[in-house]
Design an enzyme around this catalytic site. Structure first.
Site, PDB file in Angstrom:
ATOM      1  N   ASP A  70       0.853  -1.182   0.000  1.00  0.00           N
ATOM      2  CA  ASP A  70       0.000   0.000   0.000  1.00  0.00           C
ATOM      3  C   ASP A  70       0.902   1.249   0.000  1.00  0.00           C
ATOM      4  O   ASP A  70       2.129   1.158   0.155  1.00  0.00           O
ATOM      5  CB  ASP A  70      -0.976  -0.017   1.183  1.00  0.00           C
ATOM      6  CG  ASP A  70      -2.208   0.832   0.887  1.00  0.00           C
ATOM      7  OD1 ASP A  70      -2.132   1.742   0.030  1.00  0.00           O
ATOM      8  OD2 ASP A  70      -3.256   0.604   1.521  1.00  0.00           O
ATOM      9  N   GLU A 124     -10.740   6.802   4.340  1.00  0.00           N
ATOM     10  CA  GLU A 124      -9.757   6.181   5.226  1.00  0.00           C
ATOM     11  C   GLU A 124      -9.864   6.715   6.664  1.00  0.00           C
ATOM     12  O   GLU A 124     -10.956   6.892   7.189  1.00  0.00           O
ATOM     13  CB  GLU A 124      -8.346   6.317   4.623  1.00  0.00           C
ATOM     14  CG  GLU A 124      -8.282   5.666   3.229  1.00  0.00           C
ATOM     15  CD  GLU A 124      -6.889   5.598   2.649  1.00  0.00           C
ATOM     16  OE1 GLU A 124      -5.952   5.205   3.355  1.00  0.00           O
ATOM     17  OE2 GLU A 124      -6.731   5.905   1.444  1.00  0.00           O
TER      18      GLU A 124
HETATM   19  C1  BGC Z   1      -5.168   3.091   0.136  1.00  0.00           C
HETATM   20  C2  BGC Z   1      -5.282   2.142  -1.031  1.00  0.00           C
HETATM   21  C3  BGC Z   1      -5.093   2.871  -2.320  1.00  0.00           C
HETATM   22  C4  BGC Z   1      -3.791   3.632  -2.297  1.00  0.00           C
HETATM   23  C5  BGC Z   1      -3.531   4.417  -3.558  1.00  0.00           C
HETATM   24  C6  BGC Z   1      -3.949   3.946   0.041  1.00  0.00           C
HETATM   25  O1  BGC Z   1      -4.007   4.950   1.005  1.00  0.00           O
HETATM   26  O2  BGC Z   1      -5.152   2.366   1.343  1.00  0.00           O
HETATM   27  O3  BGC Z   1      -6.525   1.499  -0.993  1.00  0.00           O
HETATM   28  O4  BGC Z   1      -5.143   1.971  -3.389  1.00  0.00           O
HETATM   29  O5  BGC Z   1      -3.793   4.521  -1.220  1.00  0.00           O
HETATM   30  O6  BGC Z   1      -4.336   5.521  -3.637  1.00  0.00           O
HETATM   31  C1  BGC Z   2      -3.124  10.024  -1.581  1.00  0.00           C
HETATM   32  C2  BGC Z   2      -3.974   8.777  -1.588  1.00  0.00           C
HETATM   33  C3  BGC Z   2      -3.431   7.833  -0.620  1.00  0.00           C
HETATM   34  C4  BGC Z   2      -3.189   8.477   0.741  1.00  0.00           C
HETATM   35  C5  BGC Z   2      -2.471   7.515   1.637  1.00  0.00           C
HETATM   36  C6  BGC Z   2      -2.988  10.571  -0.198  1.00  0.00           C
HETATM   37  O1  BGC Z   2      -2.174  11.699  -0.194  1.00  0.00           O
HETATM   38  O2  BGC Z   2      -3.708  10.968  -2.420  1.00  0.00           O
HETATM   39  O3  BGC Z   2      -4.007   8.176  -2.845  1.00  0.00           O
HETATM   40  O4  BGC Z   2      -4.341   6.807  -0.486  1.00  0.00           O
HETATM   41  O5  BGC Z   2      -2.431   9.642   0.632  1.00  0.00           O
HETATM   42  O6  BGC Z   2      -2.360   7.985   2.945  1.00  0.00           O
END
Ligand code: BGC
Ligand code: BGC
Length: 623
Positions: free
Chosen positions: A310, A515
């Site tokens: 991830d 998230e």
């Molecule tokens: C998320 C993933 C996602 C990745 C890319 C992460 O923060 O947990 O699900 O695919 O970011 O955006």
């Molecule tokens: C990104 C996301 C990612 C996340 C992870 C963001 O800054 O745009 O894609 O999932 O950070 O923490």
């Protein structure tokens, strides 16, 4: 005489050409799609330097990518993070151009190994302006319709290809066991059997594997499909109190009966990649869990695609994150992660990885395993034959056909929870011919609110952020032309009483989040939602439509509410809501989750011993 010379010359020429061709053929065996997959992989592997191999294991964010970076570091994948776009409201042509520019950098290298571009497709092609946004997974869980989900996968693949992209980080096959989790809406259900069924998204995205083909191998059905990613392996939906990225405490039996089953289905259906979870399982970070990544996923399940980390996932092996990056690389790569979503500081990662390999902390066979898997997926995708997308598919982005499909999904996702008190005349279906109706609420006329997180921006955003139909617009289109529809977002009760409305529709819910920002210990409906409910429902017969990513506290208001519908996060096609409210279609959705009375009951899932829900799992009235 002349003729003889000519034919001799011709003969020499032919021999030369043949030599040239067979030499060229030898040099580029891996580029010839007529050779079997494993020969191509091995041929290419033999030619690669250490530097070229390590570069393949790196995934960087588009904001740090350039043709020069691609060629200098042999980068394997580029991604768009949430909200990361070539330009605000970029056209699909602009996306294609961006992909091609980076791809040309990769193709200019000695071996010309193409990069993969990847992006989240959490509910349709969600970063892209004017894409069709489908209901979030919780709503799809309510449909109980895996074939619908498969069709959504196929439509999403076309929209992603419209922008020149061949890879998406979907589906989320988390089994959310606690709605306090900020990602609960990304989960189809608390019930593992529903999540298993919804892995039909994978053949939707990738195409159906041929009957009787070998299981566990990555697959792509054509250049109108995209490779998928089952995430987040494993137990992401089971963390204590639903705290994002936290620890899941579970017996092996619980892991195998709740969180693992959907991975079996995904792998059998040919999912090409698997993403590791930020969370821990019984105290062990999944990004460092060799037993489950190498042992169970690769050895026992014989998964042959690649395992991807991830976003900064290896950094988070230590707390605080990035405290010992060399250790993070060591633990992550040796756990069995093949592709690292670095995604910014790729030189730090590459320097660290090279150091660990050159000093034998990471074996060459581990690197070769990773690179072979990545190349296998690239060959399977036909990427060497079709590295550069064109504009021929741009027409699919946000097409009418896809919007109709999303509208159908919205209709099937709605769950009717209350329809009048017993002995009372039901309020639904709503009367299309009423003289004057009130529509109220923060979510009645807001595309961003009805789409939720992972829409245009990572966190989502209120407002008219992309094209679509709001619930208010849909109501206006559905009622009789003579019916007066009054919209007042937050009316006071005096106004509601004095205006002679036949009934009111109140549309309230959660504001967009993604998230950790969505973690909530109280699960209360944010203000002014509750205030709007009491002002309106205390004054006129009312229907409340909840636009939320999960069950929220509703019991205290239930007495005032005449009818209640859970619409989840329906996406851009709000017309699907009006289709059902006004009776053009019936309610068929059923709760994909248990609706609790109070948060202190949580976690509470179907089958639990002390099961005492407000509305049980599977509940849903018809009207
Ligand atoms: C998320 C993933 C996602 C990745 C890319 C992460 O923060 O947990 O699900 O695919 O970011 O955006
Ligand atoms: C990104 C996301 C990612 C996340 C992870 C963001 O800054 O745009 O894609 O999932 O950070 O923490």
């Amino acid at each position: 005489m002349k003729r003889a010379t000519a034919s001799i010359l011709l003969g020499i020429l032919v021999i030369c050409c043949c030599n040239e061709a067979s030499n060229a053929g030898d040099r580029t065996l891996y580029k010839d799609p007529n050779h079997p997959l494993n020969r191509r992989i091995n041929d290419l592997m033999k030619r690669m330097t250490l530097e070229e191999k390590l570069g393949q294991m790196v995934q960087i964010e588009r904001s740090v990518a350039s043709p020069q970076v691609m060629s200098k570091y042999f980068i394997g994948i580029v991604l768009s993070g949430g909200g990361s776009v070539p330009a605000p409201q970029a056209t699909p042509e602009a996306w294609v151009d961006m992909v091609n520019e980076l791809q040309r950098g990769s193709l200019s290298t000695r071996l010309g190994i193409p990069m993969i571009y990847g992006i989240d497709g959490v509910h349709g092609h969600n970063n892209v302006y004017n894409a069709t946004i489908f209901p979030h997974n919780i709503g799809l869980g309510a449909t109980r319709d895996p074939q619908l989900v498969k069709r959504i996968g196929a439509a999403t693949a076309l929209e992603i290809r419209a922008t020149g992209i061949p890879y998406t980080f979907a589906p989320t096959i988390a089994v959310c066991r606690d709605p306090r989790w900020g990602r609960c809406y990304e989960s189809y259900s608390e019930d593992p059997s529903i999540v298993r069924a919804m892995t039909e998204l994978i053949p939707g995205l990738q195409g159906d594997i041929p009957p009787n083909s070998r299981k566990g191998v990555p697959y792509l059905g054509g250049q109108d499909k995209v490779i998928a990613c089952a995430k987040h392996y494993v137990g992401d939906g089971g963390t204590t109190n639903g705290i994002n990225e936290n620890n899941t405490i579970a017996t092996w039996h619980q892991v195998m009966s709740i969180h693992m089953p959907a991975y079996f289905n995904s792998i059998i259906k040919g999912v090409s990649t698997v993403m590791v979870s930020y969370s821990s399982l019984n105290g062990v970070k999944m990004h460092a869990n060799r037993d489950l990544v190498t042992g169970f996923l690769k050895k026992n399940l014989r998964f042959r695609g690649f395992v991807i980390s991830d976003w900064q996932g290896i950094d988070r092996i230590t707390s605080p994150p990035h405290a010992n990056y060399t250790y993070s690389i060591l633990a992550g790569v040796n756990a069995g992660i093949d592709m690292i979503m670095v995604p910014y500081n790729y030189t730090e990662f590459l320097d660290g990885l090279r150091f660990l390999v050159e000093n034998n902390f990471i074996s060459m066979s581990r690197i070769d395993d990773a690179v072979k898997r990545i190349l296998r997926v690239k060959f399977v995708m036909g990427l060497f034959e079709h590295p550069l997308p064109d504009y021929s598919m741009t027409k699919y982005l946000g097409s009418q056909e896809h919007r109709e499909l999303a509208r159908e999904a919205v209709r099937k996702s709605l769950v009717l929870l209350k329809n009048g008190d017993s002995g009372q005349k039901p309020l639904l279906p709503l009367d299309k011919h009423a003289p004057k109706i009130l529509v109220a609420g923060t979510h009645a006329d807001d595309i961003g609110n009805q789409c939720g997180g992972w829409t245009i921006q990572w966190q989502g955003q209120s407002g008219n952020i992309t094209s679509g139909t709001t619930i208010l617009t849909a109501i206006r289109k559905t009622v009789d032309p003579k019916t007066e529809v009054v919209f007042s977002e937050n009316p006071d009760s005096g106004y509601v009483k004095q205006n002679g409305f036949s009934y009111a529709v109140v549309v309230v819910g959660e504001l967009p989040y993604a998230e950790t920002n969505g973690d909530s210990l109280n699960l209360t409906l944010p203000e002014p939602g509750p205030g709007i409910i009491s002002n309106v429902c205390g004054s006129v017969r009312c229907l409340v439509v909840l636009v939320t990513g999960r069950p929220v506290v509703i019991e205290p208001y239930l007495g005032q509410i005449d009818a209640l519908v859970a619409a989840w996060l329906p996406g851009t096609e709000g017309q699907g809501v009006a289709d059902v409210l006004f009776g053009d279609f019936g309610f068929t959705g059923r709760l994909p989750r248990t609706w609790f009375k109070t948060v202190d009951q949580l976690p509470m899932n179907v089958g639990d011993e002390h099961y005492d829900p407000l509305f049980p799992f599977g509940y849903g009235l018809t009207a």
